[in-house]
Design a protein around this motif. Structure first.
Motif, PDB file in Angstrom:
ATOM      1  N   ASP A 164       4.070  36.512  43.545  1.00  0.00           N
ATOM      2  CA  ASP A 164       2.881  37.345  43.378  1.00  0.00           C
ATOM      3  C   ASP A 164       1.740  36.621  44.093  1.00  0.00           C
ATOM      4  O   ASP A 164       0.905  35.954  43.486  1.00  0.00           O
ATOM      5  CB  ASP A 164       2.572  37.517  41.884  1.00  0.00           C
ATOM      6  CG  ASP A 164       1.493  38.574  41.638  1.00  0.00           C
ATOM      7  OD1 ASP A 164       0.786  38.937  42.606  1.00  0.00           O
ATOM      8  OD2 ASP A 164       1.360  39.023  40.489  1.00  0.00           O
ATOM      9  N   TRP A 165       1.720  36.774  45.419  1.00  0.00           N
ATOM     10  CA  TRP A 165       0.840  35.956  46.243  1.00  0.00           C
ATOM     11  C   TRP A 165      -0.645  36.237  45.986  1.00  0.00           C
ATOM     12  O   TRP A 165      -1.461  35.299  45.957  1.00  0.00           O
ATOM     13  CB  TRP A 165       1.169  36.177  47.717  1.00  0.00           C
ATOM     14  CG  TRP A 165       2.627  36.027  48.033  1.00  0.00           C
ATOM     15  CD1 TRP A 165       3.472  36.981  48.515  1.00  0.00           C
ATOM     16  CD2 TRP A 165       3.424  34.846  47.870  1.00  0.00           C
ATOM     17  NE1 TRP A 165       4.743  36.477  48.664  1.00  0.00           N
ATOM     18  CE2 TRP A 165       4.742  35.169  48.281  1.00  0.00           C
ATOM     19  CE3 TRP A 165       3.161  33.560  47.417  1.00  0.00           C
ATOM     20  CZ2 TRP A 165       5.773  34.247  48.240  1.00  0.00           C
ATOM     21  CZ3 TRP A 165       4.190  32.638  47.386  1.00  0.00           C
ATOM     22  CH2 TRP A 165       5.481  32.976  47.790  1.00  0.00           C
ATOM     23  N   ASP A 166      -1.006  37.488  45.828  1.00  0.00           N
ATOM     24  CA  ASP A 166      -2.424  37.816  45.596  1.00  0.00           C
ATOM     25  C   ASP A 166      -2.945  37.139  44.338  1.00  0.00           C
ATOM     26  O   ASP A 166      -4.040  36.559  44.331  1.00  0.00           O
ATOM     27  CB  ASP A 166      -2.606  39.330  45.500  1.00  0.00           C
ATOM     28  CG  ASP A 166      -2.386  40.026  46.838  1.00  0.00           C
ATOM     29  OD1 ASP A 166      -2.474  39.330  47.874  1.00  0.00           O
ATOM     30  OD2 ASP A 166      -2.112  41.246  46.847  1.00  0.00           O
ATOM     31  N   GLN A 167      -2.173  37.208  43.271  1.00  0.00           N
ATOM     32  CA  GLN A 167      -2.597  36.576  42.025  1.00  0.00           C
ATOM     33  C   GLN A 167      -2.597  35.051  42.144  1.00  0.00           C
ATOM     34  O   GLN A 167      -3.451  34.367  41.569  1.00  0.00           O
ATOM     35  CB  GLN A 167      -1.665  37.005  40.879  1.00  0.00           C
ATOM     36  CG  GLN A 167      -1.881  38.423  40.387  1.00  0.00           C
ATOM     37  CD  GLN A 167      -3.267  38.599  39.772  1.00  0.00           C
ATOM     38  OE1 GLN A 167      -3.777  37.721  39.099  1.00  0.00           O
ATOM     39  NE2 GLN A 167      -3.880  39.746  40.031  1.00  0.00           N
ATOM     40  N   ALA A 168      -1.651  34.516  42.905  1.00  0.00           N
ATOM     41  CA  ALA A 168      -1.594  33.066  43.091  1.00  0.00           C
ATOM     42  C   ALA A 168      -2.844  32.560  43.815  1.00  0.00           C
ATOM     43  O   ALA A 168      -3.464  31.569  43.393  1.00  0.00           O
ATOM     44  CB  ALA A 168      -0.338  32.692  43.873  1.00  0.00           C
ATOM     45  N   PHE A 169      -3.235  33.241  44.894  1.00  0.00           N
ATOM     46  CA  PHE A 169      -4.446  32.840  45.627  1.00  0.00           C
ATOM     47  C   PHE A 169      -5.694  33.059  44.773  1.00  0.00           C
ATOM     48  O   PHE A 169      -6.633  32.260  44.809  1.00  0.00           O
ATOM     49  CB  PHE A 169      -4.559  33.628  46.929  1.00  0.00           C
ATOM     50  CG  PHE A 169      -3.641  33.137  48.011  1.00  0.00           C
ATOM     51  CD1 PHE A 169      -3.740  31.843  48.494  1.00  0.00           C
ATOM     52  CD2 PHE A 169      -2.672  33.963  48.555  1.00  0.00           C
ATOM     53  CE1 PHE A 169      -2.892  31.377  49.496  1.00  0.00           C
ATOM     54  CE2 PHE A 169      -1.815  33.515  49.547  1.00  0.00           C
ATOM     55  CZ  PHE A 169      -1.924  32.213  50.015  1.00  0.00           C
TER      56      PHE A 169
END
Length: 376
Positions: A164-169
């Motif tokens: 979940d890249w968006d949430q990770a960033f």
């Protein structure tokens, strides 16, 4: 015949070098004698005036090294000065100053990611000083910031593990709001780079799998590169975030500057605008600290203008609120030193004139007022 010029040259070199060598040796010998004399004070009667003066002198030598251990030893030595000794007021002032220096070193440790060292250093500050309360509050703040940072870090990595890249960033960017250089800079960059590498690795793997599964032998148009698309999108977002950050910072208020640093913090590491964003964040952070700390210093100056003991004490307490690392911090410390000197002068003036003995020559219980002692 050829050896004579060479011998003369060698003699000249030795004559020129000898004074330098002797000077260096003299300085080292003097320093050794000073340190040796200071170390021998542990076996000297601390009640003797000459021993007390020497103890205080050695404390100043130790404090000059500006390390945690040297400042701790200096404070210990200065606190051994008896309360009725002429050097007592100056000793108390130095203990406060060196305690403030210890707190500064503790803050440096915290900012560089050494929480345990920071707490250990802060706890060396004597409970009898006014700095002790500041240190106690600092430890609570440091621990709270650290706990929050660790939670953000683990959450960001958990989102990355789930791709979940968006949430990770988004989680990683929350580190930028923390008042700690290690977490909001070093660890933030490491974490973002780690998430970015993981995302690029997944995208590269997906692209390779897609190529491998192609059945048509002929060369066909390749599908859009997901990695290239993502990078272009990040560049566009970086520009938009910086434009928004500059507009927010233009207000010049604490809220506006804080919002501006948050917006600029969303510029990801690895994009072309990242370095520019970091420079702006540093500049706005300094401005924000000055806006926050200037009222403390102005109120302190106003209080100190009255010149009496209670006003000077209140001014020192108010100026102590200027945060370490602020652009106003050194100015505040200079004024605290000036006001402390004035307090010391007022305290010396408050000693009444007292007779040394009774009229019939018999001794009395009166003590002499503090005399001015010259410390080497």
């Amino acid at each position: 015949m050829r050896k004579a010029p060479l011998l003369r040259l060698l003699s000249i070199v030795l004559l020129l070098a000898l004074p330098l060598w002797v000077g260096w040796w003299a300085v080292e010998l003097l320093r050794f004698q000073q340190l040796s004399g200071c170390q021998s004070l542990k076996d000297v009667d601390s009640q003797a005036n000459d021993s007390v003066a020497m103890t205080f002198y050695c404390a100043q030598l130790s404090a000059g090294q500006q390390t945690v251990d040297s400042l701790t030893e200096a404070i210990r030595a200065a606190r051994s000065v008896p309360h009725d000794h002429p050097l007592a007021a100056q000793s108390d002032r130095k203990v406060e100053q060196w305690s403030q220096n210890l707190l500064g070193l503790a803050e440096d440790s915290f900012q560089t990611g050494k929480l345990e060292d920071a707490i250990d250093t802060a706890r060396r500050i004597p409970v009898t000083t006014s700095v002790y309360r500041q240190a106690d509050e600092k430890i609570k703040v440091w621990q709270a910031v650290w706990d929050k940072a660790q939670l953000i870090d683990s959450d960001a990595q958990a989102f990355a593990d789930r791709e979940d890249w968006d949430q990770a960033f988004e989680k990683a960017r929350a580190l930028r709001s923390l008042s700690n250089r290690y977490w909001n800079s070093d660890r933030y960059q490491e974490l973002v780079q780690k998430i970015q590498d993981a995302k690029e690795g997944k995208a590269t793997f997906a692209k390779a799998e897609q190529e491998r599964k192609k059945k048509a032998p002929s060369i066909a148009a390749l599908p859009p590169d997901p990695l290239a698309n993502w990078q272009q999108q990040q560049e566009r977002e970086a520009g938009a975030n910086l434009d928004r950050a500059r507009k927010l910072a233009a207000a010049g208020t604490v809220d506006g500057l804080r919002a501006a640093t948050d917006a600029a913090g969303q510029v990801l590491f690895g994009t072309r605008r990242y370095e520019e964003a970091q420079r702006l964040i540093d500049r706005w952070h300094d401005q924000m600290q000055e806006v926050e700390d200037r009222p403390y210093l102005n109120r302190a100056v106003q209080l100190a203008s009255k010149g009496d003991t209670s006003s000077l004490q209140a001014a020192i307490a108010e100026a102590s609120n200027v945060s370490f690392g602020s652009s106003l911090y050194q100015e505040a410390q200079d004024k605290i030193g000036q006001w402390t000197d004035r307090l010391q002068a007022l305290n010396l003036q408050s000693y009444p004139e007292r007779p040394i003995g009774a009229a019939n020559g018999s001794p009395t219980n009166y003590t002499l007022p503090p005399a001015k002692v010259s410390v080497p």
